[in-house]
Design an enzyme around this catalytic site. Structure first.
Site, PDB file in Angstrom:
ATOM      1  N   HIS A 189       1.566   4.444  -2.963  1.00 46.18           N
ATOM      2  CA  HIS A 189       1.609   5.914  -2.925  1.00 46.18           C
ATOM      3  C   HIS A 189       2.787   6.430  -3.749  1.00 46.18           C
ATOM      4  CE1 HIS A 189      -1.618   6.645  -0.143  1.00 46.18           C
ATOM      5  NE2 HIS A 189      -1.088   5.910   0.806  1.00 46.18           N
ATOM      6  N   HIS A 197       0.842  -1.206   0.000  1.00 45.05           N
ATOM      7  CA  HIS A 197       0.000   0.000   0.000  1.00 45.05           C
ATOM      8  C   HIS A 197       0.875   1.253   0.000  1.00 45.05           C
ATOM      9  CE1 HIS A 197      -3.178   2.791   1.500  1.00 45.05           C
ATOM     10  NE2 HIS A 197      -2.173   3.291   2.195  1.00 45.05           N
ATOM     11  N   GLU A 198       1.881   1.301   0.877  1.00 47.18           N
ATOM     12  CA  GLU A 198       2.749   2.475   0.959  1.00 47.18           C
ATOM     13  C   GLU A 198       3.540   2.677  -0.328  1.00 47.18           C
ATOM     14  OE1 GLU A 198       2.607   4.618   3.317  1.00 47.18           O
ATOM     15  OE2 GLU A 198       1.226   3.422   4.531  1.00 47.18           O
ATOM     16  N   GLU A 217      -5.689   7.200  -0.642  1.00 43.01           N
ATOM     17  CA  GLU A 217      -5.671   5.979   0.173  1.00 43.01           C
ATOM     18  C   GLU A 217      -6.406   4.845  -0.535  1.00 43.01           C
ATOM     19  OE1 GLU A 217      -3.922   5.439   2.902  1.00 43.01           O
ATOM     20  OE2 GLU A 217      -3.146   7.466   2.657  1.00 43.01           O
ATOM     21  N   ASP A 272      -4.697   1.374  -1.792  1.00 40.40           N
ATOM     22  CA  ASP A 272      -5.289   0.071  -1.451  1.00 40.40           C
ATOM     23  C   ASP A 272      -5.478  -0.774  -2.704  1.00 40.40           C
ATOM     24  OD1 ASP A 272      -5.419   0.585   1.252  1.00 40.40           O
ATOM     25  OD2 ASP A 272      -7.522   1.174   1.255  1.00 40.40           O
TER      26      ASP A 272
END
Length: 498
Positions: free
Chosen positions: A355, A351-352, A434, A438
């Site tokens: 970004h 997930h990070e 976010e 995801d």
């Protein structure tokens, strides 16, 4: 004090002997308009706080969350035996953890239900504290405006500086630093009781705080010293640039703040953060190998992996990345490693990394820089608005208007509505990012592990399980848990149908 319109501060530089006649309506009603805007924002946010407070009084577990997490448990039931085997070594390493409350291999729904009342109690304590602290904050702001806090403290700074032979015309930067020092002292004193109560009452009551009083005050001291070391030179250079930049000073200020931001983004994690926490390299093993494998798959230039002793202060957990160009680093909180499995950590990092891969970090940085540039541009248009400064007590026309005061008054009056609006827009944008991150992790095949990992983190952190929709829309930079889980499940269903 006379509260009739137009409002004027009780303390002014001339002691009220100079007529404060204003040529424009704004100059005449600036104080009243600022107080009105402050109260309108406060009342709206107070209304949202009351709505959120009501949500913490609910005693029934949220039905949508129950259905969603129940589906997660059902899908992971078949792989529970394999997950237990994979995590045996990790369990042995953290067996001495006094706060480990989550069974990482047991179904999540029963654990969430058992913690629901604790999460509601924690949330209620926090929102009650937020309500009280916000009432104090708005009261302090209004009182400071009505009684002329800024001109009073500036004049005190001038009096102190006069002992060293400093004058406003020749030594404005030095007097500004004295002024900011006085404001910092006042702010530290007034905020200290609230910080102590939040840390040693609320956080301790619910099992999160690990700090001692000694560590708390040492952190405060370090923070003040760092503010002086980095903040002082920053303000001094900023003022020098404004003084020397002429009518186009905003362009030079913009460039300066950009360079300073880049420098601080480099120094903070490498120089400043290690002053507060210990960073150790992640030990060799399956987790380290998996993280480097994931980074390689995504062409993420990972150079170092660290574990941070977040448990030194709190049992809350997190993970973050930092670094520029080809020198990226990942930091895992030790609390995160104790709360979730290796596969769940990998999904969270997926997930990070989403970004990063989708450019969210760069986008946010660019938006911040554009915002800063526009703010200083509009400040340059209002820089010589002496009516505004007179309205707030700087009414001695024989004295120069301090640049720092001009900037403070601009940001707290004319720019305040713009700042509030853009802040909300960025909050909405953050939630969108976010969801996208995801989805990125889901597309990596990590959906089930990300869902279970988020549930466990939420469980350990006693996150809100039934937040008010208006409150979360306005305040939450991350979507509520149930919204994220539902979105990922829809993505899973769509992929199965393809």
């Amino acid at each position: 004090m006379d509260f009739a319109l137009p409002l004027t501060p009780q303390y002014t530089q001339t002691g009220g002997t100079t007529a404060a006649a204003a040529a424009t309506v704004f100059g005449k009603y600036a104080v009243a308009a600022t107080i009105l805007f402050t109260l309108v924002v406060f009342l709206f946010e107070f209304f949202l706080n009351i709505r959120q407070r009501k949500s913490y009084h609910k005693t029934d577990f949220p039905r949508e969350l129950e259905t969603t997490v129940g589906n997660i448990d059902q899908e992971t039931k078949l792989s529970a035996a394999a997950a237990t085997t994979a995590d045996d070594d990790k369990k042995d390493e953290s067996s001495n953890d006094k706060k480990s409350k989550v069974d990482r291999t047991a179904p999540i729904l029963p654990q969430l239900k058992s913690k629901f009342s604790s999460a509601q109690s924690y949330g209620l304590d926090k929102i009650n504290f937020s309500i009280v602290s916000s009432i104090y904050a708005v009261s302090e702001e209004v009182v400071f405006l009505l009684y002329g806090f800024l001109p009073y403290v500036w004049d005190k700074a001038c009096n102190i500086s006069s002992n060293y032979g400093w004058t406003e015309t020749e030594n404005e930067i030095k007097i500004t630093l004295v002024f900011l020092g006085l404001v910092t002292i006042v702010g530290t004193i007034t905020s200290l009781p609230f910080e102590l109560y939040s840390t040693f009452e609320i956080e301790k009551k619910h099992g999160f705080n690990k700090q001692t009083l000694g560590l708390f005050f040492m952190d405060k001291l370090k923070g003040l010293v760092l503010s002086a070391v980095f903040g002082g030179p920053f303000v001094a250079l900023l003022l020098k640039i404004i003084f020397a930049g002429g009518d186009k000073f905003y362009l030079y200020v913009w460039a300066f703040t950009f360079v300073f931001s880049v420098i601080m983004m480099t120094l903070v994690p490498v120089v400043i953060m290690p002053l507060f926490n210990k960073y150790e390299k992640l030990q060799d093993g399956p987790l380290k190998d998996s993280i480097y494998e994931l980074a390689g798959k995504l062409s993420f230039p990972l150079t170092k992996l660290f574990v941070m002793d977040g448990s030194k202060r709190s049992s809350h957990s997190n993970a973050f990345m930092f670094g520029f160009m080809k020198n990226k680093r990942i930091v895992l909180f030790d609390t995160l490693m104790e709360q979730v499995s290796n596969d769940e950590i990998l999904a969270i990092l997926g997930h990070e990394l989403g970004h990063w891969k989708m450019g969210h970090t760069v986008t946010n940085f660019v938006v911040t820089q554009v915002y800063t540039g526009f703010m200083f541009y509009f400040f340059s248009l209002c820089y010589n608005s002496h009516e505004l400064y007179r309205a707030f007590g700087f009414d001695d026309e024989s004295r120069p208007i301090p640049t720092i005061i001009a900037l403070v008054l601009f940001t707290s009056t004319i720019w305040a509505p713009v700042d509030k609006t853009l802040s909300f827009i960025m909050t909405v944008h953050s939630r969108k990012c976010e969801f996208e991150a995801d989805e990125f992790s889901v597309n990596l095949g990590m959906s089930s592990k990300l869902q279970s990992g988020l549930c466990k983190i939420h469980l350990e952190n006693l996150g809100a399980m039934s937040p008010d929709s208006w409150y979360s829309t306005y305040h939450y930079s991350h979507p509520p848990l149930v919204e994220r889980l539902s979105a990922m499940m829809k993505l899973d269903t769509r992929k199965k149908l393809q």
